[in-house]
Design an enzyme around this catalytic site. Structure first.
Site, PDB file in Angstrom:
ATOM      1  N   LYS A   1       0.813  -1.221   0.000  1.00  0.00           N
ATOM      2  CA  LYS A   1       0.000   0.000   0.000  1.00  0.00           C
ATOM      3  C   LYS A   1       0.846   1.269   0.000  1.00  0.00           C
ATOM      4  O   LYS A   1       2.052   1.250   0.228  1.00  0.00           O
ATOM      5  CB  LYS A   1      -0.962  -0.013   1.189  1.00  0.00           C
ATOM      6  CG  LYS A   1      -2.123  -0.981   0.984  1.00  0.00           C
ATOM      7  CD  LYS A   1      -3.168  -0.873   2.075  1.00  0.00           C
ATOM      8  CE  LYS A   1      -4.369  -1.771   1.754  1.00  0.00           C
ATOM      9  NZ  LYS A   1      -5.393  -1.731   2.817  1.00  0.00           N
TER      10      LYS A   1
ATOM     11  N   ARG B   1      -3.367  -9.776   5.470  1.00  0.00           N
ATOM     12  CA  ARG B   1      -3.847  -9.927   4.095  1.00  0.00           C
ATOM     13  C   ARG B   1      -2.732  -9.463   3.167  1.00  0.00           C
ATOM     14  O   ARG B   1      -2.349  -8.294   3.178  1.00  0.00           O
ATOM     15  CB  ARG B   1      -5.114  -9.089   3.893  1.00  0.00           C
ATOM     16  CG  ARG B   1      -5.724  -9.149   2.501  1.00  0.00           C
ATOM     17  CD  ARG B   1      -6.990  -8.287   2.450  1.00  0.00           C
ATOM     18  NE  ARG B   1      -7.589  -8.309   1.128  1.00  0.00           N
ATOM     19  CZ  ARG B   1      -7.277  -7.468   0.144  1.00  0.00           C
ATOM     20  NH1 ARG B   1      -6.345  -6.535   0.335  1.00  0.00           N
ATOM     21  NH2 ARG B   1      -7.889  -7.546  -1.028  1.00  0.00           N
TER      22      ARG B   1
END
Length: 274
Positions: free
Chosen positions: A214, A248
């Site tokens: 991210k 995740r």
């Protein structure tokens, strides 16, 4: 916690949720797994590398993403969910916040609904989760990063998500919480949320951390999405140390090794099947 036909020891272990994006425009792997054969191959690869759950998403949720129709999202996800469930013995999650997509996924065999709006966008998703006796992951999100007290507001927002789930009939032992790194937060807030993950245990539910590749990692290290593996691993290690039940990730093998090593250092039992 039971997800599908598998029991997860969310108090003492950290499990790997492998990301399978069947989208043309996801920020780091868009277009790679659009075809069913490619998606199945990647699912098999992640399972071989140690994934405990496969999370299937049909719409990119990156900043500036294109919202697609429910029909398009269903056509992308439902066949892949059905194929993965028929071929592999693994719990499957669907990454969606839309009621019709969630229902199609649950009918196809999904075991968990991973909702980036924590049931706040479409409360019918909560009702469907309860109807199909599925588990859910409720992620924190806001349209704008405006808070009076960031951490307290984060907890309060997630508690509202829990109340929606409970009101729809989802039992507590089917609920995971996700702080929503990269959603409705500034760069500094994302770092603070990761650093203070332990505060979320106040709510009494297992935690999932999703930071893989991210922007918070890219901004910190000044790296593009395909070079953020080490940064992701660092956050996975922190997740284990802070007591998260799931991480995740895109890169299952490398993160699994880091998780196992961290668990060993912390004195947690390690079994060779993971």
């Amino acid at each position: 916690m039971k997800i599908g036909n598998r029991d997860f020891d969310t108090l003492h272990r950290t499990y790997l949720m492998g990301i399978l994006n069947v989208t043309p425009d996801s920020f780091s792997d868009g277009g790679k797994f659009n075809r069913l054969d490619d998606a199945l191959y990647h699912a098999e690869e992640m399972l071989r590398d140690g994934a405990d759950i496969i999370d299937i998403g049909g719409e990119s949720t990156r900043p500036g993403h294109t919202v697609i129709s429910e029909e398009e999202e269903i056509s992308r996800t439902a066949p892949v969910i059905e194929a993965v469930k028929s071929r592999f013995d693994v719990p499957v999650s669907v990454d969606t916040y839309k009621g019709p997509v969630a229902e199609a996924a649950l009918q196809a065999g999904a075991d968990l609904v991973n909702d980036i709006w924590g049931f706040k966008h479409d409360p019918n998703v909560a009702k469907l989760t309860a109807k199909y006796h599925a588990a859910c992951c409720l992620m924190h999100n806001r349209t704008e990063p405006v808070y009076e007290n960031f951490l307290e507001d984060l907890l309060s927002d997630l508690q509202e998500c829990v109340q929606i789930a409970r009101g729809a009939g989802v039992p507590d032992d089917r609920i995971l919480l996700d702080p929503g790194i990269g959603f409705g937060k500034t760069y500094e807030m994302n770092l603070e949320a990761i650093n203070r993950l332990e505060l979320l245990h106040r709510l009494g539910f297992p935690l999932l951390l999703g930071t893989s590749r991210k922007s918070v990692i890219g901004l910190t290290l000044q790296l593009p999405a395909d070079q953020r593996l080490e940064g992701t691993i660092a956050t996975s290690v922190i997740a284990v140390m802070k007591g998260c039940a799931f991480v995740r990730v895109h890169d299952v093998r490398e993160n699994r090794r880091a998780v196992r090593m961290t668990e060993a250092i912390l004195g947690r039992s390690i079994d060779e099947e993971r």
